[in-house]
Design an enzyme around this catalytic site. Structure first.
Site, PDB file in Angstrom:
ATOM      1  N   TYR A 119       0.858  -1.118   0.101  1.00 40.35           N
ATOM      2  CA  TYR A 119      -0.084   0.226  -0.109  1.00 40.35           C
ATOM      3  C   TYR A 119       0.953   1.329  -0.157  1.00 40.35           C
ATOM      4  CZ  TYR A 119      -3.100   3.730   1.619  1.00 40.35           C
ATOM      5  OH  TYR A 119      -3.723   5.005   1.671  1.00 40.35           O
ATOM      6  N   GLU A 207      -3.275   7.428  -4.046  1.00 40.73           N
ATOM      7  CA  GLU A 207      -3.211   6.142  -3.362  1.00 40.73           C
ATOM      8  C   GLU A 207      -2.958   4.941  -4.316  1.00 40.73           C
ATOM      9  OE1 GLU A 207      -5.939   4.779  -0.188  1.00 40.73           O
ATOM     10  OE2 GLU A 207      -6.686   3.614  -1.486  1.00 40.73           O
TER      11      GLU A 207
END
Ligand code: ADP
Ligand code: MG
Length: 400
Positions: A119, A207
């Site tokens: 992530y 993101e």
């Protein structure tokens, strides 16, 4: 403003983030063309991905029972069948709520051989007043859950806005993610490109979840973005006409889109007391006051400091299109705003909409006497209040 995955990837690619080849499609014909193109280019497997403004697509379920908004396919026929199953179908994920979202668009992209998932994100840390890079080796997972249960697994790197993300910082994060050898430098470059995307596009969030370590056909390893999420600061959109054009109104709440057309700041909530207020701060405290007296606000609505009669009318129409509304509270503190403008707007709106719901009005400030007179002389039925708490109490009582 939120973007679709394929749009976020397009912007990231422009800034140097490595993304697998792919194309969006809004019809089965377009999907077939994109699928054939990828297979013709030599890709052996493709992924068909629903494009909606919500995450958790992979684990989502379509209303007709079809499982998963992200599908691998190893033949053009299989990929086309998956595309057909998704287009026009409604996908329910953890983030869409029960109603789900209709899939009007797909991203057809080449499938990668994944070794591990990470992530990474760039966002603003409001406490520090600086951008930060957030990363975790727990990729593909719900990051909120990681932050809550195992906060030590989240890496944070503070970025100097004048310097941008430095190469040494990118390498530090890559090493902390467990990457080694050539992959360290390559990941650092990707992270720097991600920061540039955030910075140059005036993003509020970028993101990549997952950023994946993949194995190429020739056996080499590489880090790429498999998913992308991006939201842009609305106040900066005027600097990016190309990004503004990417706005997909069909993904936004219809009442909020309508409010935006009239320069009104409206956010729909779940309660039954509609509020019409000037100024964001007063609007927030009005909602607090309603809650304090046991009520639930139906919306946040800031008509701004210099609202016109037309805007007040539009605001009423928007408020009234919410079927949950059982009472209306108008709370105006006239500073720049002339109370009489609001009063005239209210009278016009009540008459035109044939309002039957209880309407509580509290006016104070600039030209308030004329405003009150306009209301009294209009013959419109309303409940007046002198203070904000009185107004809140009366609207809670009226909604019951
Ligand atoms: P969401 O986060 O909405 O579920 P993702 O784009 O993250 O959607 O896709 C879900 C999962 O599908 C990813 O975690 C990844 O494992 C897999 N996936 C996505 N894109 C690809 C791709 N191009 N190649 C291989 N697997 C992929
Ligand atoms: Mg994802």
């Amino acid at each position: 403003m939120n973007l679709h995955e394929y749009q976020a990837k397009e912007l990231m690619v422009r800034h140097g983030v490595c993304v697998p080849a792919g194309e969006p499609a809004t019809s089965i014909e377009e999907a077939r063309t994109a699928i054939d193109k990828l297979f013709a280019e030599g890709h052996k497997r493709v992924v068909v991905k629903s494009q909606i403004h919500a995450g958790g697509r992979g684990k989502g379920t379509f209303k007709d029972g079809f499982q998963g908004g992200v599908h691998l396919a190893d033949s053009p026929e299989d990929a086309a069948a998956k595309a057909e199953a998704m287009l026009g179908n409604v996908l329910v994920t953890k983030q869409t709520g029960e109603v789900g979202k209709q899939v009007n668009r797909l991203l057809i992209t080449s499938a990668q051989d994944i070794i591990s998932e990470f992530y990474v994100a760039v966002l603003l840390d409001r406490a520090l007043g600086r951008p930060i890079l957030m990363a975790s080796a727990e990729g593909g997972m719900n990051i909120e859950e990681v932050a809550e249960k195992t906060p030590e697994k989240i890496i944070r790197e503070v970025i100097d806005p004048d310097l941008g993300l430095q190469s040494f910082q990118g390498r530090k994060v890559a090493i902390a993610l467990g990457l080694r050898g050539k992959l360290i430098g390559q990941t650092a470059s990707l992270l720097q490109a991600l920061f540039r995307t955030w910075h140059e596009c005036d993003g509020s969030l970028v993101e990549i979840n997952p950023m994946a370590l993949i194995k190429n056909e020739d056996g080499t390893e590489q880090v790429v973005a498999l998913d992308a999420k991006m939201s842009i600061d609305d106040n900066a959109l005027y600097r990016h006409p190309d990004i503004a054009e990417m706005r997909d109104l069909s993904e936004e709440a219809p009442l909020e889109v309508e409010a935006d057309k009239h320069d009104l700041n409206y956010i729909k909530l779940d309660g039954n007391i509609a509020c019409l207020v000037n100024g964001a701060g007063l609007a927030m405290s009005t909602m607090d006051a309603i809650k304090h007296y046991g009520g639930e606000p139906a919306n946040f609505l800031d008509v701004g400091g210099g609202a016109t009669q037309e805007q007040v009318k539009a605001a009423f129409e928007i408020i009234l299109s919410d079927p949950n509304v059982e009472a209306i509270l108008v709370n105006i503190f006239g500073g720049i705003m002339n109370c009489n403008t609001i009063a005239e707007g209210i009278v016009a709106a009540v008459k035109e909409t044939g309002l039957t719901l209880p309407l509580v009005v509290r006016l104070e400030g600039n030209n308030v006497a004329a405003g009150r007179q306009t209301l009294t002389e209009s013959g419109v039925t309303l409940i007046t209040a002198d203070t904000m708490s009185e107004a809140a109490q009366k609207s809670v009582a009226a909604a019951k």
